[in-house]
Design a protein around this motif. Structure first.
Motif, PDB file in Angstrom:
ATOM      1  N   HIS A  48       0.835  -1.206   0.000  1.00  0.00           N
ATOM      2  CA  HIS A  48       0.000   0.000   0.000  1.00  0.00           C
ATOM      3  C   HIS A  48       0.869   1.255   0.000  1.00  0.00           C
ATOM      4  CE1 HIS A  48      -4.162  -1.290   0.234  1.00  0.00           C
ATOM      5  NE2 HIS A  48      -3.815  -2.242   1.084  1.00  0.00           N
ATOM      6  N   CYS A  49       1.926   1.228   0.773  1.00  0.00           N
ATOM      7  CA  CYS A  49       2.817   2.381   0.856  1.00  0.00           C
ATOM      8  C   CYS A  49       3.494   2.646  -0.491  1.00  0.00           C
ATOM      9  CB  CYS A  49       3.846   2.171   1.966  1.00  0.00           C
ATOM     10  SG  CYS A  49       4.785   3.656   2.357  1.00  0.00           S
ATOM     11  N   PHE A  50       3.939   1.583  -1.149  1.00  0.00           N
ATOM     12  CA  PHE A  50       4.579   1.727  -2.459  1.00  0.00           C
ATOM     13  C   PHE A  50       3.603   2.322  -3.468  1.00  0.00           C
ATOM     14  CE2 PHE A  50       5.714  -0.038  -6.653  1.00  0.00           C
ATOM     15  CZ  PHE A  50       6.979   0.509  -6.787  1.00  0.00           C
ATOM     16  N   VAL A  51       2.384   1.801  -3.493  1.00  0.00           N
ATOM     17  CA  VAL A  51       1.364   2.319  -4.414  1.00  0.00           C
ATOM     18  C   VAL A  51       1.043   3.777  -4.058  1.00  0.00           C
ATOM     19  CG1 VAL A  51      -1.062   2.108  -5.105  1.00  0.00           C
ATOM     20  CG2 VAL A  51       0.409   0.082  -5.036  1.00  0.00           C
ATOM     21  N   GLY A  52       0.969   4.075  -2.771  1.00  0.00           N
ATOM     22  CA  GLY A  52       0.722   5.450  -2.357  1.00  0.00           C
ATOM     23  C   GLY A  52       1.801   6.395  -2.843  1.00  0.00           C
ATOM     24  N   THR A  53       3.038   5.952  -2.774  1.00  0.00           N
ATOM     25  CA  THR A  53       4.153   6.778  -3.233  1.00  0.00           C
ATOM     26  C   THR A  53       4.066   7.010  -4.744  1.00  0.00           C
ATOM     27  OG1 THR A  53       5.533   5.962  -1.439  1.00  0.00           O
ATOM     28  CG2 THR A  53       6.671   6.976  -3.289  1.00  0.00           C
ATOM     29  N   LEU A  54       3.764   5.957  -5.498  1.00  0.00           N
ATOM     30  CA  LEU A  54       3.592   6.126  -6.950  1.00  0.00           C
ATOM     31  C   LEU A  54       2.454   7.093  -7.248  1.00  0.00           C
ATOM     32  CD1 LEU A  54       3.999   2.538  -8.487  1.00  0.00           C
ATOM     33  CD2 LEU A  54       5.554   4.478  -8.675  1.00  0.00           C
ATOM     34  N   ARG A  55       1.348   6.920  -6.554  1.00  0.00           N
ATOM     35  CA  ARG A  55       0.203   7.800  -6.775  1.00  0.00           C
ATOM     36  C   ARG A  55       0.556   9.251  -6.443  1.00  0.00           C
ATOM     37  NH1 ARG A  55      -4.506   4.008  -4.027  1.00  0.00           N
ATOM     38  NH2 ARG A  55      -5.136   2.928  -5.938  1.00  0.00           N
ATOM     39  N   MET A  56       1.264   9.446  -5.337  1.00  0.00           N
ATOM     40  CA  MET A  56       1.639  10.791  -4.920  1.00  0.00           C
ATOM     41  C   MET A  56       2.525  11.455  -5.982  1.00  0.00           C
ATOM     42  SD  MET A  56       3.382  12.069  -1.336  1.00  0.00           S
ATOM     43  CE  MET A  56       4.870  11.102  -1.527  1.00  0.00           C
ATOM     44  N   HIS A  57       3.486  10.707  -6.502  1.00  0.00           N
ATOM     45  CA  HIS A  57       4.403  11.269  -7.497  1.00  0.00           C
ATOM     46  C   HIS A  57       3.724  11.545  -8.833  1.00  0.00           C
ATOM     47  CE1 HIS A  57       8.028  11.267  -5.137  1.00  0.00           C
ATOM     48  NE2 HIS A  57       7.744  10.057  -4.722  1.00  0.00           N
ATOM     49  N   HIS A  58       2.530  11.008  -9.020  1.00  0.00           N
ATOM     50  CA  HIS A  58       1.791  11.248 -10.259  1.00  0.00           C
ATOM     51  C   HIS A  58       0.570  12.131 -10.043  1.00  0.00           C
ATOM     52  CE1 HIS A  58       4.413   7.968 -11.416  1.00  0.00           C
ATOM     53  NE2 HIS A  58       4.375   8.560 -12.586  1.00  0.00           N
ATOM     54  N   GLY A  59       0.564  12.849  -8.904  1.00  0.00           N
ATOM     55  CA  GLY A  59      -0.470  13.843  -8.667  1.00  0.00           C
ATOM     56  C   GLY A  59      -1.817  13.303  -8.231  1.00  0.00           C
ATOM     57  N   ARG A  60      -1.873  12.046  -7.894  1.00  0.00           N
ATOM     58  CA  ARG A  60      -3.137  11.432  -7.456  1.00  0.00           C
ATOM     59  C   ARG A  60      -3.162  11.453  -5.920  1.00  0.00           C
ATOM     60  NH1 ARG A  60      -3.156   6.005 -10.962  1.00  0.00           N
ATOM     61  NH2 ARG A  60      -4.904   5.545  -9.588  1.00  0.00           N
ATOM     62  N   PHE A  61      -3.266  12.662  -5.379  1.00  0.00           N
ATOM     63  CA  PHE A  61      -3.051  12.884  -3.952  1.00  0.00           C
ATOM     64  C   PHE A  61      -4.104  12.233  -3.057  1.00  0.00           C
ATOM     65  CE2 PHE A  61      -1.034  16.608  -6.059  1.00  0.00           C
ATOM     66  CZ  PHE A  61       0.282  16.209  -5.847  1.00  0.00           C
ATOM     67  N   GLN A  62      -5.373  12.310  -3.430  1.00  0.00           N
ATOM     68  CA  GLN A  62      -6.417  11.702  -2.605  1.00  0.00           C
ATOM     69  C   GLN A  62      -6.225  10.189  -2.537  1.00  0.00           C
ATOM     70  OE1 GLN A  62      -8.659  13.274  -0.706  1.00  0.00           O
ATOM     71  NE2 GLN A  62      -9.248  11.281   0.089  1.00  0.00           N
ATOM     72  N   ARG A 107      -3.070   5.546   4.407  1.00  0.00           N
ATOM     73  CA  ARG A 107      -3.937   5.218   5.542  1.00  0.00           C
ATOM     74  C   ARG A 107      -4.212   3.707   5.610  1.00  0.00           C
ATOM     75  NH1 ARG A 107      -5.513   9.699   8.152  1.00  0.00           N
ATOM     76  NH2 ARG A 107      -5.509  11.672   7.015  1.00  0.00           N
ATOM     77  N   GLU A 108      -4.367   3.076   4.464  1.00  0.00           N
ATOM     78  CA  GLU A 108      -4.552   1.624   4.443  1.00  0.00           C
ATOM     79  C   GLU A 108      -3.289   0.909   4.921  1.00  0.00           C
ATOM     80  OE1 GLU A 108      -6.676  -0.275   1.194  1.00  0.00           O
ATOM     81  OE2 GLU A 108      -7.419   1.702   0.585  1.00  0.00           O
ATOM     82  N   ALA A 109      -2.142   1.433   4.549  1.00  0.00           N
ATOM     83  CA  ALA A 109      -0.878   0.844   5.009  1.00  0.00           C
ATOM     84  C   ALA A 109      -0.773   0.947   6.529  1.00  0.00           C
ATOM     85  CB  ALA A 109       0.308   1.554   4.344  1.00  0.00           C
ATOM     86  N   ILE A 110      -1.126   2.091   7.055  1.00  0.00           N
ATOM     87  CA  ILE A 110      -1.079   2.299   8.512  1.00  0.00           C
ATOM     88  C   ILE A 110      -2.057   1.370   9.213  1.00  0.00           C
ATOM     89  CG2 ILE A 110      -1.578   3.972  10.346  1.00  0.00           C
ATOM     90  CD1 ILE A 110      -0.461   6.138   8.318  1.00  0.00           C
ATOM     91  N   ALA A 111      -3.240   1.215   8.653  1.00  0.00           N
ATOM     92  CA  ALA A 111      -4.235   0.320   9.260  1.00  0.00           C
ATOM     93  C   ALA A 111      -3.777  -1.132   9.217  1.00  0.00           C
ATOM     94  CB  ALA A 111      -5.575   0.463   8.538  1.00  0.00           C
ATOM     95  N   ALA A 112      -3.109  -1.521   8.138  1.00  0.00           N
ATOM     96  CA  ALA A 112      -2.666  -2.913   8.003  1.00  0.00           C
ATOM     97  C   ALA A 112      -1.540  -3.251   8.967  1.00  0.00           C
ATOM     98  CB  ALA A 112      -2.213  -3.183   6.567  1.00  0.00           C
ATOM     99  N   TYR A 113      -0.617  -2.295   9.181  1.00  0.00           N
ATOM    100  CA  TYR A 113       0.552  -2.584  10.016  1.00  0.00           C
ATOM    101  C   TYR A 113       1.040  -1.267  10.634  1.00  0.00           C
ATOM    102  CZ  TYR A 113       4.823  -5.049  11.403  1.00  0.00           C
ATOM    103  OH  TYR A 113       5.847  -5.632  12.124  1.00  0.00           O
TER     104      TYR A 113
END
Length: 130
Positions: free
Chosen positions: A86-100, A107-113
């Motif tokens: 989830h964190c990796f996907v979040g980072t990719l999304r963030m770098h491509h402007g998909r902030f939400q 948040r899903e990464a934090i909830a998982a672990y």
């Protein structure tokens, strides 16, 4: 660098074929294919390549029934791996402007672990930057 990444992707593709994918869960197969596509995309200047496969892998993980979840001895590693994904996907999304969507991934990464500090840090950086 591009030659090294391309060679790694080609070798990885061969390894997937040799590995007997029928023994893997569908989410793991999707993730592995996403990694290969991501590496191939890097050589072509397409850093978002593979993102759809990563997202499909996470969707497959979420839809997994509770009966197929690992036992308590295995769950900590599985939860950490899911959080990392989830964190990796979040980072990719963030770098491509998909902030939400990036925020949701962190948040899903934090909830998982929750013990993993990286998604907390990435979420803070994302929210500070908005």
């Amino acid at each position: 660098m591009a030659n090294v990444v391309g060679a790694a992707a080609a070798a990885g593709s061969q390894e997937l074929a040799k590995a007997g994918l029928e023994s893997c869960h569908s989410e793991d197969i999707l993730w592995a294919r996403g990694v290969l596509r991501y590496l191939q995309g890097l050589t072509q200047g397409l850093p978002a390549a593979g993102l759809a496969l990563f997202e499909a892998s996470l969707a497959a993980t979420r839809s997994m029934s509770s009966t197929s979840r690992p036992t308590s001895d295995e769950s900590a590693n599985t939860d950490a791996e899911v959080a990392c994904r989830h964190c990796f996907v979040g980072t990719l999304r963030m770098h491509h402007g998909r902030f939400q969507e990036a925020e949701e991934s962190f948040r899903e990464a934090i909830a998982a672990y929750p013990q993993d500090r990286l998604p907390h840090l990435e979420l803070c950086l994302l929210l500070e930057g908005q």
